[in-house]
Design an enzyme around this catalytic site. Structure first.
Site, short mmCIF file in Angstrom:
data_model
loop_
_atom_site.label_atom_id
_atom_site.label_comp_id
_atom_site.label_asym_id
_atom_site.label_seq_id
_atom_site.Cartn_x
_atom_site.Cartn_y
_atom_site.Cartn_z
N HIS A 6 13.85 58.66 10.78
CA HIS A 6 13.03 58.19 9.59
C HIS A 6 11.51 58.22 9.88
CE1 HIS A 6 12.85 54.70 12.30
NE2 HIS A 6 11.55 54.41 11.73
N HIS A 58 4.74 59.59 11.86
CA HIS A 58 5.38 60.33 12.79
C HIS A 58 7.07 60.24 12.71
CE1 HIS A 58 4.93 56.04 14.31
NE2 HIS A 58 6.23 56.35 14.94
P1 ATP Z 1 13.88 49.09 19.07
O1 ATP Z 1 12.60 48.35 18.78
O2 ATP Z 1 15.08 48.20 19.00
O3 ATP Z 1 14.04 49.79 20.28
P2 ATP Z 1 13.15 50.50 16.60
O4 ATP Z 1 11.93 50.34 17.34
O5 ATP Z 1 13.55 51.83 16.19
O6 ATP Z 1 13.92 49.81 17.72
P3 ATP Z 1 12.22 48.36 15.11
O7 ATP Z 1 11.28 47.75 16.32
O8 ATP Z 1 12.85 47.41 14.38
O9 ATP Z 1 13.16 49.46 15.72
O10 ATP Z 1 11.12 49.36 14.18
C1 ATP Z 1 11.49 49.70 13.11
C2 ATP Z 1 10.40 50.88 12.74
O11 ATP Z 1 9.02 50.23 12.72
C3 ATP Z 1 10.43 51.83 13.64
O12 ATP Z 1 10.04 52.87 13.18
C4 ATP Z 1 9.18 51.44 14.67
O13 ATP Z 1 8.50 52.45 15.26
C5 ATP Z 1 8.25 50.86 13.71
N1 ATP Z 1 7.50 49.73 14.35
C6 ATP Z 1 7.75 48.82 15.03
N2 ATP Z 1 6.90 48.11 15.43
C7 ATP Z 1 5.73 48.51 14.96
C8 ATP Z 1 4.14 48.29 14.70
N3 ATP Z 1 3.81 47.09 15.26
N4 ATP Z 1 3.43 48.90 14.13
C9 ATP Z 1 3.86 50.10 13.41
N5 ATP Z 1 5.25 50.41 13.44
C10 ATP Z 1 6.10 49.85 14.03
#
Ligand code: ATP
Ligand code: MG
EC number: 3.1.4.58
Length: 179
Positions: A47, A128
């Protein structure tokens, strides 16, 4: 579109472009052919995040779906043609040319969220698509131009389980056809 939620326990939410299955398959095939060390993101999870909301009370879902519903944003063509690192260990695809319509969509979401009292990460939006986490460093390079005809966006719920993270689409909205 959203199942009724009894509790008001926080939900980890984000708006994103879900990668269409055929493109996701081709991206994973290409990534796997490179043999880069790291934890590959499953095809179903590919995504592009538009706005990460973090933990939100479930009662906010109504306002968030209304926001998605009322946005009047256009579809666009996205060429994922750069491959490189985001931070130290996340390997991603980027677009050399970021479509104006993508920036507008992000901006509309950011402004709508601010009206709801939700402030996004102040860092500049850097579109990205993550392919590998805990990845060995790679040099920034050209990627075969993967063309993505972006026609919709959605609100996703991020859920962790023993099998890893899973993103559940809560709602999807069509983007209007580019004129
Ligand atoms: P995990 O953290 O469990 O390894 P993940 O990073 O894919 O998995 P989430 O942390 O729930 O899952 O994040 C969901 C989406 O939001 C991902 O695309 C992640 O890169 C993005 N994301 C998470 N934290 C932030 C942030 N602080 N700022 C911008 N994007 C974020
Ligand atoms: Mg995360």
């Amino acid at each position: 579109m959203i199942e009724a939620t009894e509790s008001d326990s926080p939900l980890r939410l984000f708006f994103a472009l879900g990668c269409p299955a055929d493109l996701a398959g081709r991206l994973c095939h290409w990534r796997d052919s490179l043999g880069i060390e790291g934890r590959p993101v499953p095809a179903a999870n590919l995504h592009l995040t538009l706005a990460f909301l973090g933990a939100q009370p479930a009662r906010r879902l109504t306002a968030l779906t209304q926001l998605g519903e009322r946005l009047d944003a256009q579809g666009f063509a996205l060429q994922l043609d750069r491959f490189g690192m985001l931070g130290e260990d996340v390997a991603c695809l980027f677009a050399e040319q970021i479509p104006e319509a993508l920036l507008r969509l992000h901006r509309q979401l950011r402004e709508g969220l601010e009206e709801l009292g939700i402030t996004l990460d102040p860092r500049p939006f850097r579109p990205h698509l993550t392919l590998l986490r805990q990845a060995a460093p790679i040099d920034d390079s050209h990627a075969p131009a993967f063309a993505w005809d972006v026609r919709q966006f959605g609100l996703y719920l991020s859920q962790n389980s023993a099998e890893g993270v899973r993103y559940q689409p809560l709602a999807n909205w069509a983007l209007t056809r580019a004129r």
